[in-house]
Design an enzyme around this catalytic site. Structure first.
Site, PDB file in Angstrom:
ATOM      1  N   THR A  47       0.877  -1.304   0.058  1.00 20.59           N
ATOM      2  CA  THR A  47      -0.010   0.086  -0.029  1.00 20.59           C
ATOM      3  C   THR A  47       0.775   1.269  -0.018  1.00 20.59           C
ATOM      4  O   THR A  47       1.788   1.500   0.859  1.00 20.59           O
ATOM      5  CB  THR A  47      -0.986   0.031   1.322  1.00 20.59           C
ATOM      6  OG1 THR A  47      -1.564  -1.381   1.285  1.00 20.59           O
ATOM      7  CG2 THR A  47      -1.797   1.075   1.106  1.00 20.59           C
ATOM      8  N   HIS A  98       2.694  -5.451  -4.637  1.00 20.46           N
ATOM      9  CA  HIS A  98       1.442  -5.976  -4.294  1.00 20.46           C
ATOM     10  C   HIS A  98       0.438  -4.971  -5.239  1.00 20.46           C
ATOM     11  O   HIS A  98       0.217  -3.776  -4.772  1.00 20.46           O
ATOM     12  CB  HIS A  98       0.891  -6.078  -3.102  1.00 20.46           C
ATOM     13  CG  HIS A  98       1.864  -6.749  -1.859  1.00 20.46           C
ATOM     14  ND1 HIS A  98       1.773  -6.751  -0.632  1.00 20.46           N
ATOM     15  CD2 HIS A  98       2.570  -7.962  -2.310  1.00 20.46           C
ATOM     16  CE1 HIS A  98       2.877  -7.628  -0.108  1.00 20.46           C
ATOM     17  NE2 HIS A  98       3.284  -8.197  -1.093  1.00 20.46           N
TER      18      HIS A  98
END
Length: 351
Positions: free
Chosen positions: A169, A194
């Site tokens: 994130t 990710h």
């Protein structure tokens, strides 16, 4: 009985059907409350002032002011964690990637059929709870011109090694800011970010446009080269192996590790097994603990490791775990990581 306040969510989408779907997915949860719904950015602004939500779900393509313009306004004046719920169209994918650069903490594709609504609901609730458990500081990608940023950083001599970077994130912003500061002749770079499969290739293409080095998607068995960064493909682990006298990428399906595939830990552990190769491992912003164990392994193998400092992290999760476990040799803010990498490479043994 817990008296903890519920996480307040504002749903912003011009489609009444989508608003009902998203609100319905969150309704009845003991720790989540949909405080309001908005059909456009102007209504959303008023509702933000009225309800002070903890999290916003946002559609990109809306009338009056599009979601991307609203997101940029929000990040500048009143940063709040924003989850983009986007369409599956190619244009929607590009806009959603731009939203990540603008400061959104997550992108979740809209369901294409009723069966996928359950998966969306599960993912949305999980992400909202993760955001509640983390200290989130949303921020857009700093505006840095690649050649201007990298011009003053020079690697003083040839280095036989590589740079490995893991992020989650907040990673799209952090990676762009970091890579644009590194010199064009940098050693090979391997990256695990990710990100949903829908966006990762677009993300690599974006980096290739703005960074000094060439940025490509990793393929199995590809030799690593100076001036080239490779990005792990979605749904596959990325490793590095020494084969035929060359460092080569390995792309492996394998089971998820720590609920992640690709996993930073898998990449870092593969690098810790290399011999007579200098590695600089970098762990950037992200939720959870992926990469922490692998960074410990790298440090135990005598390699240089860098964790992003809390002051610049969107989410101080993965770096915090690595620091707590003793895996980080250096802890520095994002704007100093490129210079720290170059210093580490200059200290590396000669090839």
């Amino acid at each position: 009985m817990s008296t903890q306040r519920k996480t307040r969510v504002l749903v912003v989408d011009d489609s009444a059907t989508s608003r009902r779907m998203l609100s319905g997915a969150l309704r009845g949860e003991p720790d989540i409350e949909v405080v309001a719904e908005a059909a456009d950015a102007f209504s959303a602004s008023k509702l933000i002032a009225q309800h002070r939500p903890d999290v916003i779900t946002l559609d990109i393509e809306m009338p009056k002011m599009d979601g991307l313009a609203f997101l940029r306004h929000l990040m500048k004046h009143q940063p709040i964690p924003v989850i983009i719920v986007s369409s599956h169209t190619p244009s929607g994918s590009a806009l959603s990637l731009e939203a990540l650069r603008a400061g959104a903490v997550e992108v979740i594709p809209k369901p294409v059929d009723p069966r996928s609504v359950v998966a969306l609901a599960s993912r949305l609730k999980t992400r909202i709870r993760q955001l509640r458990a983390s200290q989130v500081h949303p921020r857009p990608t700093p505006r840095v011109h690649a050649t201007a940023g990298a011009a003053h950083l020079k690697i003083s001599r040839p280095v036989s090694g590589l740079i490995a970077i893991g992020a989650s994130t907040g990673g799209p912003q952090a990676l762009e800011a970091l890579l644009t500061q590194l010199p064009i002749d940098t050693p090979p770079i391997v990256i695990v970010q990710h990100m949903p499969a829908l966006f990762i290739r677009l993300f690599a293409e974006r980096l290739n446009e703005v960074c000094p080095m060439r940025v490509v998607m990793a393929t199995d068995g590809e030799p690593l080269s100076h001036g080239v960064a490779v990005v792990a493909p979605a749904g596959h682990h990325l490793i590095v192996e020494h084969q035929g006298g060359r460092l080569r990428t390995g792309v492996r399906r394998g089971p998820p590790v720590g609920h992640q595939r690709p996993a930073v830990d898998v990449l870092f552990h593969s690098l810790a097994r290399l011999r007579r190769i200098s590695v600089v491992g970098v762990l950037l912003t992200g939720m959870g603990r992926d990469g922490a164990d692998g960074m410990v392994a790298l440090r135990r193998a005598g390699q240089e490791t860098i964790a992003e400092d809390e002051s610049s992290c969107v989410v101080f999760g993965m770096p915090r775990e690595a620091i707590a476990r003793g895996g980080a040799v250096h802890v520095v803010a994002l704007n100093r990581i490129a210079a720290t990498i170059v210093k580490c490479l200059d200290r590396a043994p000669k090839p």
